[in-house]
Design an enzyme around this catalytic site. Structure first.
Site, PDB file in Angstrom:
ATOM      1  CG  ASP A   1      82.807  20.477  59.518  1.00 17.14           C
ATOM      2  OD1 ASP A   1      84.015  20.043  60.481  1.00 17.14           O
ATOM      3  OD2 ASP A   1      82.932  21.010  59.001  1.00 17.14           O
ATOM      4  N   GLY A   2      83.635  17.654  61.589  1.00 14.75           N
ATOM      5  CA  GLY A   2      83.612  16.158  61.102  1.00 14.75           C
ATOM      6  C   GLY A   2      83.455  15.688  62.066  1.00 14.75           C
TER       7      GLY A   2
ATOM      8  N   GLY B   1      92.086  46.036  64.772  1.00 12.86           N
ATOM      9  CA  GLY B   1      91.691  47.271  62.809  1.00 12.86           C
ATOM     10  C   GLY B   1      92.857  46.797  62.195  1.00 12.86           C
ATOM     11  CB  ALA B   2      93.368  44.285  60.293  1.00 11.97           C
TER      12      ALA B   2
ATOM     13  NE  ARG C   1      91.960  17.065  62.591  1.00 15.50           N
ATOM     14  CZ  ARG C   1      91.416  18.463  62.397  1.00 15.50           C
ATOM     15  NH1 ARG C   1      90.498  17.960  62.506  1.00 15.50           N
ATOM     16  NH2 ARG C   1      92.361  19.151  63.116  1.00 15.50           N
TER      17      ARG C   1
ATOM     18  CG  ASP D   1      83.454  24.739  60.437  1.00 15.18           C
ATOM     19  OD1 ASP D   1      83.018  25.316  61.738  1.00 15.18           O
ATOM     20  OD2 ASP D   1      84.292  25.005  60.013  1.00 15.18           O
TER      21      ASP D   1
ATOM     22  NE  ARG E   1      81.756  17.998  89.489  1.00 17.54           N
ATOM     23  CZ  ARG E   1      83.292  18.475  89.900  1.00 17.54           C
ATOM     24  NH1 ARG E   1      82.756  19.509  89.796  1.00 17.54           N
ATOM     25  NH2 ARG E   1      84.652  18.695  90.317  1.00 17.54           N
TER      26      ARG E   1
ATOM     27  N   GLY F   1      89.805  18.996  66.111  1.00 18.01           N
ATOM     28  CA  GLY F   1      90.971  19.656  66.987  1.00 18.01           C
ATOM     29  C   GLY F   1      90.668  19.707  68.135  1.00 18.01           C
TER      30      GLY F   1
ATOM     31  CG  ASP G   1      87.795  25.939  62.486  1.00 18.38           C
ATOM     32  OD1 ASP G   1      88.669  26.751  63.024  1.00 18.38           O
ATOM     33  OD2 ASP G   1      87.733  25.067  61.420  1.00 18.38           O
TER      34      ASP G   1
ATOM     35  CB  ALA H   1      78.924  20.998  81.658  1.00 19.58           C
TER      36      ALA H   1
ATOM     37  CB  THR I   1      85.069  23.597  65.866  1.00 17.63           C
ATOM     38  OG1 THR I   1      86.084  24.163  64.807  1.00 17.63           O
ATOM     39  CG2 THR I   1      84.065  24.199  65.742  1.00 17.63           C
TER      40      THR I   1
ATOM     41  NE  ARG J   1      91.098  22.202  57.450  1.00 16.90           N
ATOM     42  CZ  ARG J   1      92.069  21.088  58.499  1.00 16.90           C
ATOM     43  NH1 ARG J   1      92.338  20.754  58.744  1.00 16.90           N
ATOM     44  NH2 ARG J   1      90.469  20.677  59.197  1.00 16.90           N
TER      45      ARG J   1
ATOM     46  CG  MET K   1      94.776  27.597  62.604  1.00 13.88           C
ATOM     47  SD  MET K   1      94.614  26.559  63.783  1.00 13.88           S
ATOM     48  CE  MET K   1      95.892  25.576  63.927  1.00 13.88           C
TER      49      MET K   1
HETATM   50  O1  F6P Z   1      89.538  22.407  63.072  1.00 16.20           O
HETATM   51  C1  F6P Z   1      90.440  23.491  63.796  1.00 16.20           C
HETATM   52  C2  F6P Z   1      91.711  23.502  62.983  1.00 16.20           C
HETATM   53  O2  F6P Z   1      92.255  24.057  63.755  1.00 16.20           O
HETATM   54  C3  F6P Z   1      91.459  24.266  61.465  1.00 16.20           C
HETATM   55  O3  F6P Z   1      91.412  25.952  61.886  1.00 16.20           O
HETATM   56  C4  F6P Z   1      92.301  24.036  61.473  1.00 16.20           C
HETATM   57  O4  F6P Z   1      92.761  23.921  59.869  1.00 16.20           O
HETATM   58  C5  F6P Z   1      92.541  22.665  61.305  1.00 16.20           C
HETATM   59  O5  F6P Z   1      92.296  22.728  62.464  1.00 16.20           O
HETATM   60  C6  F6P Z   1      94.372  22.174  61.553  1.00 16.20           C
HETATM   61  O6  F6P Z   1      94.586  20.951  62.289  1.00 16.20           O
HETATM   62  P1  F6P Z   1      95.880  19.536  62.063  1.00 16.20           P
HETATM   63  O7  F6P Z   1      95.983  20.561  63.759  1.00 16.20           O
HETATM   64  O8  F6P Z   1      95.137  18.603  61.671  1.00 16.20           O
HETATM   65  O9  F6P Z   1      96.301  20.132  61.616  1.00 16.20           O
END
Ligand code: F6P
Length: 327
Positions: free
Chosen positions: A107-108, A190-191, A76, A134, A29, A15, A132, A26, A130, A176, A174
């Site tokens: 990570d992928g 402030g959810a 991907r 993560d 250069r 993504g 995420d 960067a 990313t 997953r 987002m």
């Molecule tokens: O990994 C980034 C991300 O935006 C995730 O937060 C989300 O689950 C996923 O990609 C969505 O991917 P796609 O755009 O392929 O549906």
């Protein structure tokens, strides 16, 4: 010292994330400064397999530090999961005289890089890109800061409507497998509650909290729901709450891909620039099979194996704090 790297290939994969362009800039250069040529590999592993390469000069990366997306495109790739796909990719990069690779992605991307690194001898260094956040081995990934600011801006607007109409909004963000976007943006807006994949969501608890809020004269609310929450996303959570509390006026907003776009924040631009610079230096230093990260303001290199096998842990105390602060 004689540097064996004459040409670096750089690609973005998975993504897109705001700041990827700044990282490519960067890399280009820094490499040129060190008398190394740079080839952009378009569409990530797909372009490596199909041989889509473009020479990148200094001017190729002018005027992109502020742009979202990635100008060399991303994808991907299912084919890179296969040994045949990776072999084809390796043959193409050899033909293109690419001696080392910088991979920008999540990570992928690094699972692919790990497999490639184990099979072939081309040095490869990763940059975490990313929204995420993560990945293990860095406090922040490229794009995360921009994404959470986008969420905050959107939710602030929704608050106006929620307050005016006494509505309860379930807003899906987002993530997953990880709740970092939900947690940080949830605190910032402030959810009334934040639902993340890392914890079990109990509708009973959520309903009790919402009823408590009503008794305390809260007439509207915002619940941030990670798309990967175990109850199955904002629509499912809203449905279950509505069944138990038909008196609530509920609405659902799925923020979706708006979170991946936009101009990178200052923090993301600086992070991307630093990581792009450090990735080239790591290759020059003979490193391979590692991801560049920043931990406690220090540059850290983490093996692809660790970066992908261990997830960064969510701070559960912050979840608790968010609940207390919304009472
Ligand atoms: O990994 C980034 C991300 O935006 C995730 O937060 C989300 O689950 C996923 O990609 C969505 O991917 P796609 O755009 O392929 O549906």
């Amino acid at each position: 010292m004689n540097n064996p790297i004459k040409t670096i290939g750089v690609f973005t994969s998975g993504g897109d994330a705001p700041g990827m362009n700044a990282a490519i800039r960067a890399v280009v250069r820094t490499a040129l400064y060190n008398k190394i040529e740079v080839v952009g590999i378009c569409r990530g592993y797909e372009g490596m397999i199909d041989g889509e390469f473009i020479r990148l000069e200094s001017h190729s990366v002018s005027n992109i530090i502020q742009r979202g997306g990635t100008f060399i495109k991303t994808a991907r790739s299912e084919r890179f999961h296969t040994a045949q796909g990776r072999k084809q990719a390796y043959e193409n990069i050899k033909k293109e005289n690419i001696d080392a690779i910088i991979a920008i992605g999540g990570d992928g991307t690094f699972r692919g890089a790990l497999a490639f690194n184990q099979e072939y001898n081309t040095p490869i260094v990763g940059i975490p890109g990313t929204i995420d956040n993560d990945l293990f081995g860095t406090d922040f990934t490229i794009g995360y800061d921009t994404a959470i600011n986008t969420v905050v801006e959107a939710v602030d607007k929704i608050r106006d409507t929620a307050g005016s109409h006494d509505m309860l909004f379930f807003i899906e963000v987002m993530g997953r497998d990880a709740g970092f976007i939900a947690l940080r943006s949830g605190i910032a807006v402030g959810a009334e509650d934040i639902l993340v994949p890392e914890t079990t969501t109990r509708v009973e608890d959520l309903v009790n909290k919402l009823r408590f809020d009503r008794r305390n004269n809260k007439t509207s609310g915002i619940i941030i729901v990670s798309e990967g929450d175990d109850l199955g996303g904002a629509y499912k959570v809203a449905e279950q709450v509505k069944m138990k509390c038909p008196e609530f006026q509920t609405r659902v907003t799925v923020l979706g891909h708006v979170q991946r776009g936009g101009n990178p924040s200052c923090m993301d631009r600086v992070l991307s620039s630093t990581m792009g610079y450090e990735a080239v230096l790591a290759l020059l230093d003979g490193k391979s099979g590692v991801m560049v990260g920043i931990i406690n303001k220090q540059i850290a290199l983490t093996s692809f194996e660790k970066a992908t096998k261990h997830h960064q842990e969510i701070n559960k105390e912050m979840l608790e704090m968010a609940r207390i602060l919304s009472l």
